[in-house]
Design an enzyme around this catalytic site. Structure first.
Site, PDB file in Angstrom:
ATOM      1  N   LYS A 162       1.067   4.116  -2.964  1.00  0.00           N
ATOM      2  CA  LYS A 162       0.664   5.521  -2.796  1.00  0.00           C
ATOM      3  C   LYS A 162       1.836   6.477  -3.038  1.00  0.00           C
ATOM      4  O   LYS A 162       1.644   7.590  -3.538  1.00  0.00           O
ATOM      5  CB  LYS A 162       0.064   5.730  -1.404  1.00  0.00           C
ATOM      6  CG  LYS A 162      -1.268   4.998  -1.184  1.00  0.00           C
ATOM      7  CD  LYS A 162      -2.364   5.422  -2.151  1.00  0.00           C
ATOM      8  CE  LYS A 162      -3.723   4.860  -1.758  1.00  0.00           C
ATOM      9  NZ  LYS A 162      -4.816   5.265  -2.664  1.00  0.00           N
ATOM     10  N   TYR A 181       0.835  -1.218   0.000  1.00  0.00           N
ATOM     11  CA  TYR A 181       0.000   0.000   0.000  1.00  0.00           C
ATOM     12  C   TYR A 181       0.863   1.258   0.000  1.00  0.00           C
ATOM     13  O   TYR A 181       0.637   2.187  -0.785  1.00  0.00           O
ATOM     14  CB  TYR A 181      -0.907  -0.036   1.232  1.00  0.00           C
ATOM     15  CG  TYR A 181      -1.915   1.088   1.302  1.00  0.00           C
ATOM     16  CD1 TYR A 181      -3.103   1.031   0.584  1.00  0.00           C
ATOM     17  CD2 TYR A 181      -1.693   2.195   2.114  1.00  0.00           C
ATOM     18  CE1 TYR A 181      -4.032   2.056   0.664  1.00  0.00           C
ATOM     19  CE2 TYR A 181      -2.611   3.222   2.199  1.00  0.00           C
ATOM     20  CZ  TYR A 181      -3.784   3.149   1.479  1.00  0.00           C
ATOM     21  OH  TYR A 181      -4.698   4.162   1.559  1.00  0.00           O
TER      22      TYR A 181
END
Ligand code: NAP
Length: 235
Positions: A163, A159
């Site tokens: 990002k 994750y």
């Protein structure tokens, strides 16, 4: 169906921050293309939200990992509206708190990037011709402070990397699209109590408000920035 109202598209809008972003944009009078992986989910969310907003909510099926589906929706929006004013790349997966970069399964990382980075990237590419036809085009990448290199720590490897990459993409697109007047920004909604965020976070309307802020910037607004609640964050 042509409209003078701003036409906005939100990915992953059947639940969580995406759904509330669609609601808030429709509350401002936008025509919102409420997109979800499954048509039934998009239809349900649009039907639930429509009675309480002045704008129009139109449900569409969109899986951002499906390149043909993304291109097909761009053709549909072109035929129906001839332009897009706001694109909100909200869809994301896999807040992998239990994982470590030292031994995470790289297939899982690749699957995460497929949605969180490439999904946003291909959707942006597909809709750029329509955004260029808008008088006030805005592109918002819903990111996370987990992707901030300044504050990067271990854990949530897939994750966090997805990002950070989405933030880099935001800078690339903002620079390349400057001449086209498209304001491109990344927004961290903050810790929000959704399925992804879990209990304890702020209410969903708070997270969506920062996204809507970037989606409705004036022409003099910033581009190539990273924001939460309308205030700059460290990259
Ligand atoms: P969520 O409740 O888990 O909702 C995620 C949404 O993305 C769902 O509608 C999901 O659809 C959709 N989605 C996933 N994969 C997709 C795909 N391939 N194509 C289209 N849609 C897809 O998450 P959330 O908390 O609302 O998060 C929204 C955004 O905010 C994400 O970008 C997230 O990274 C960011 N964010 C959230 C927090 C937080 O605390 N919640 C903090 C920082 C950043 P399905 O229902 O079909 O799964």
């Amino acid at each position: 169906m042509s409209t003078t109202a701003p036409v906005s598209l939100v990915t992953g809008a059947n639940r969580g921050i995406g759904r509330e972003t669609a609601r808030q944009l429709a509350a401002l009078g936008h025509t919102v293309l409420l997109c979800a992986r499954r048509a039934a989910d998009a239809e349900r969310a649009a039907a639930e939200l429509a009675p309480d907003v002045p704008g129009t909510l139109l449900p569409y099926r969109l899986d951002v990992t499906d390149a043909e589906g993304v291109d097909a929706l761009a053709r549909t929006v072109d035929a129906r509206f001839g332009r897009l004013d706001v694109l909100v790349n909200n869809a994301a997966v896999n807040y992998d708190t239990g994982r470590r970069a030292t031994h995470v399964d790289l297939d899982e990382v690749a699957r995460t990037l497929e949605t969180n980075l490439f999904g946003a990237w291909r959707t942006a590419q597909a809709f750029l011709p329509l955004l260029r036809r808008s008088a006030h085009p805005r592109l918002v990448n819903v990111s996370s402070e987990s992707g901030s290199l300044t504050h990067m720590s271990g854990g949530t490897p897939a994750y966090g990397v997805s990002k950070a990459a989405l933030n880099a993409l935001t800078r690339k697109l903002a620079d390349e699209l400057h001449g086209d007047r498209i304001l491109v920004n990344a927004v961290c909604p903050g810790w929000i109590a959704t399925d992804m965020g879990g209990p304890g976070g702020a209410p969903v309307d708070r997270g969506a408000a920062g996204v809507v802020w970037a989606a409705t910037l004036p022409d003099s607004g910033p581009t190539g920035g990273f924001f939460r609640d309308g205030k700059p964050l460290d990259w």
